[in-house]
Enzyme design. Structure first.
Site, PDB file in Angstrom:
ATOM      1  N   GLN A  11      29.989  44.696  41.067  1.00 38.79           N
ATOM      2  CA  GLN A  11      30.539  46.044  41.200  1.00 38.79           C
ATOM      3  C   GLN A  11      30.476  46.787  39.873  1.00 38.79           C
ATOM      4  O   GLN A  11      30.734  46.210  38.816  1.00 38.79           O
ATOM      5  CB  GLN A  11      31.987  45.955  41.683  1.00 38.79           C
ATOM      6  CG  GLN A  11      32.414  47.160  42.472  1.00 38.79           C
ATOM      7  CD  GLN A  11      33.624  46.884  43.357  1.00 38.79           C
ATOM      8  OE1 GLN A  11      33.811  45.774  43.811  1.00 38.79           O
ATOM      9  NE2 GLN A  11      34.434  47.883  43.587  1.00 38.79           N
ATOM     10  N   SER A  91      30.511  38.251  39.419  1.00 38.54           N
ATOM     11  CA  SER A  91      31.542  38.581  40.405  1.00 38.54           C
ATOM     12  C   SER A  91      30.922  38.691  41.800  1.00 38.54           C
ATOM     13  O   SER A  91      30.422  37.709  42.342  1.00 38.54           O
ATOM     14  CB  SER A  91      32.284  39.857  39.985  1.00 38.54           C
ATOM     15  OG  SER A  91      33.374  40.118  40.840  1.00 38.54           O
ATOM     16  N   LEU A  92      30.906  39.886  42.381  1.00 37.88           N
ATOM     17  CA  LEU A  92      30.271  40.075  43.680  1.00 37.88           C
ATOM     18  C   LEU A  92      28.845  39.518  43.697  1.00 37.88           C
ATOM     19  O   LEU A  92      28.380  38.975  44.704  1.00 37.88           O
ATOM     20  CB  LEU A  92      30.234  41.577  44.006  1.00 37.88           C
ATOM     21  CG  LEU A  92      29.241  41.949  45.113  1.00 37.88           C
ATOM     22  CD1 LEU A  92      29.812  41.597  46.460  1.00 37.88           C
ATOM     23  CD2 LEU A  92      28.823  43.384  45.018  1.00 37.88           C
ATOM     24  N   ARG A 116      35.801  40.882  51.879  1.00 37.96           N
ATOM     25  CA  ARG A 116      36.308  40.674  50.510  1.00 37.96           C
ATOM     26  C   ARG A 116      36.715  42.001  49.887  1.00 37.96           C
ATOM     27  O   ARG A 116      37.779  42.132  49.284  1.00 37.96           O
ATOM     28  CB  ARG A 116      35.217  40.002  49.673  1.00 37.96           C
ATOM     29  CG  ARG A 116      35.573  39.721  48.208  1.00 37.96           C
ATOM     30  CD  ARG A 116      34.350  39.071  47.547  1.00 37.96           C
ATOM     31  NE  ARG A 116      34.572  38.657  46.167  1.00 37.96           N
ATOM     32  CZ  ARG A 116      34.254  39.382  45.091  1.00 37.96           C
ATOM     33  NH1 ARG A 116      33.716  40.590  45.239  1.00 37.96           N
ATOM     34  NH2 ARG A 116      34.454  38.898  43.872  1.00 37.96           N
ATOM     35  N   HIS A 201      40.119  40.178  39.696  1.00 40.08           N
ATOM     36  CA  HIS A 201      40.060  38.968  38.867  1.00 40.08           C
ATOM     37  C   HIS A 201      41.340  38.749  38.069  1.00 40.08           C
ATOM     38  O   HIS A 201      41.300  38.296  36.929  1.00 40.08           O
ATOM     39  CB  HIS A 201      38.827  38.999  37.949  1.00 40.08           C
ATOM     40  CG  HIS A 201      37.547  38.997  38.721  1.00 40.08           C
ATOM     41  ND1 HIS A 201      37.108  37.894  39.432  1.00 40.08           N
ATOM     42  CD2 HIS A 201      36.616  39.958  38.937  1.00 40.08           C
ATOM     43  CE1 HIS A 201      35.970  38.193  40.037  1.00 40.08           C
ATOM     44  NE2 HIS A 201      35.662  39.437  39.767  1.00 40.08           N
ATOM     45  N   GLN A 250      37.487  32.478  42.427  1.00 43.49           N
ATOM     46  CA  GLN A 250      36.853  33.570  41.688  1.00 43.49           C
ATOM     47  C   GLN A 250      37.631  34.876  41.790  1.00 43.49           C
ATOM     48  O   GLN A 250      37.696  35.660  40.844  1.00 43.49           O
ATOM     49  CB  GLN A 250      35.427  33.746  42.230  1.00 43.49           C
ATOM     50  CG  GLN A 250      34.539  34.663  41.416  1.00 43.49           C
ATOM     51  CD  GLN A 250      33.750  35.598  42.308  1.00 43.49           C
ATOM     52  OE1 GLN A 250      34.325  36.332  43.115  1.00 43.49           O
ATOM     53  NE2 GLN A 250      32.447  35.585  42.161  1.00 43.49           N
TER      54      GLN A 250
END
Length: 308
Positions: A11, A91-92, A116, A201, A250
């Site tokens: 992202q 991340s993503l 998500r 996060h 995560q």
């Protein structure tokens, strides 16, 4: 001959128009976006290609749009015959990496990142959480400052350890604001608030992690065809079940990107191929180690011209 890692952005890399040239010029890329529209039940491709930007920036839209763009460009780039020795995602982007490694089916990954994104948007009431990029601070000093602020003002934690001198913090609005005021104590030159819809996060995302765990349990995770270097601990993993568990962690753990890149270089990787929108990761990788080769496959032209 050095090793190759395919890496996938997360992202923040999104941009209106991403993937459009791939869709218009390549059958495999077109099939990827058409499949995404069909699976999700709305015209995701139109949102990625035409916007509007404020809709594309909504987390539940951004995440599947970035995944579809990375997958479409990956499908194009595969025709070059380049195969990775490792994969990783920011991340993503870890979901794109799992698709590339044969752990997840593209269709399953799409549904998971859509949910998500929704879970992450819902986890913390609007305005209660925040994130900020801290430039110039030392990791250990910033960690200590976060612990002090968390104990006295409001929870704030390291969220993305991106490269030397660039760390993102996440947590309560009060906690992140305090880091903005006191960042110099950790050596920060600047603290820049980020335009995000939640404290990603951080431990405040636990409700999202719990909801995601239920959905991940319903999906088949195969063992990886190539090792996946996970965000949570920057180590290579091939077990599908372990990779599923790491996706839950995560959500509430910092993205150890600097450590991931250093791990890959330590394993003999000297070429990083960033596949997806933009070139965010290319910039971070070069700040970690200027000597490695970085290729950005972020357009139809790049996907077909790089290896020639």
């Amino acid at each position: 001959m050095g090793k190759i890692a395919f890496v996938f952005p997360g992202q923040g890399a999104q941009a209106v128009g991403m993937g459009k040239d791939a869709y218009e010029s390549n059958e495999a890329a077109r099939a990827a976006f058409d499949k995404a529209d069909e699976v999700l039940g709305f015209p995701l491709s139109e949102l990625a290609f035409e916007g509007p930007d404020e809709l594309l920036r909504q987390t539940a839209n951004t995440q599947p749009a970035l995944l579809a763009t990375s997958y479409a460009l990956l499908e194009m780039y595969k025709a070059q015959g380049v195969k990775p020795d490792f994969v990783a995602g920011h991340s993503l982007g870890e979901y794109s990496a799992l698709v590339a490694a044969g752990v997840l089916e593209f269709e399953d990954a799409l549904m998971l990142v859509r949910m998500r994104g929704q879970f992450m948007e819902q986890a913390v009431p609007s305005g209660k959480g925040a994130m900020a990029a801290v430039l110039g601070a030392e990791r250990e000093a910033l960690q200590t400052l976060c612990e002090d602020v968390s104990a006295s003002i409001g929870r704030v934690e390291l969220a993305n350890v991106n490269c030397p001198g660039q760390i993102v913090v996440s947590g309560s609005a009060e906690g992140v604001a305090a880091i903005g005021e006191r960042g110099k104590e950790a050596g920060a030159k600047r603290v820049i608030p980020l335009d995000v819809s939640g404290p990603f996060h951080s431990s405040l995302m636990q409700p999202a992690a719990d909801n995601l765990a239920e959905e991940l349990a319903k999906v088949e995770f195969l063992d990886a065809e190539v090792p996946v270097v996970a965000n949570v601990h920057a180590q290579a993993v091939t077990s599908g079940n372990e990779l599923r568990e790491l996706l839950v962690k995560q959500v509430v753990s910092p993205v150890q990107w600097e450590d991931t890149v250093n791990y890959l270089i330590g394993q003999g990787v000297d070429t990083f191929v960033e596949i997806g929108s933009g070139s965010v990761l290319a910039g971070l990788i070069k700040k970690i180690d200027k000597s490695v080769r970085v290729i950005s496959v972020n357009s139809a032209e790049a996907a077909t011209a790089v290896a020639q």
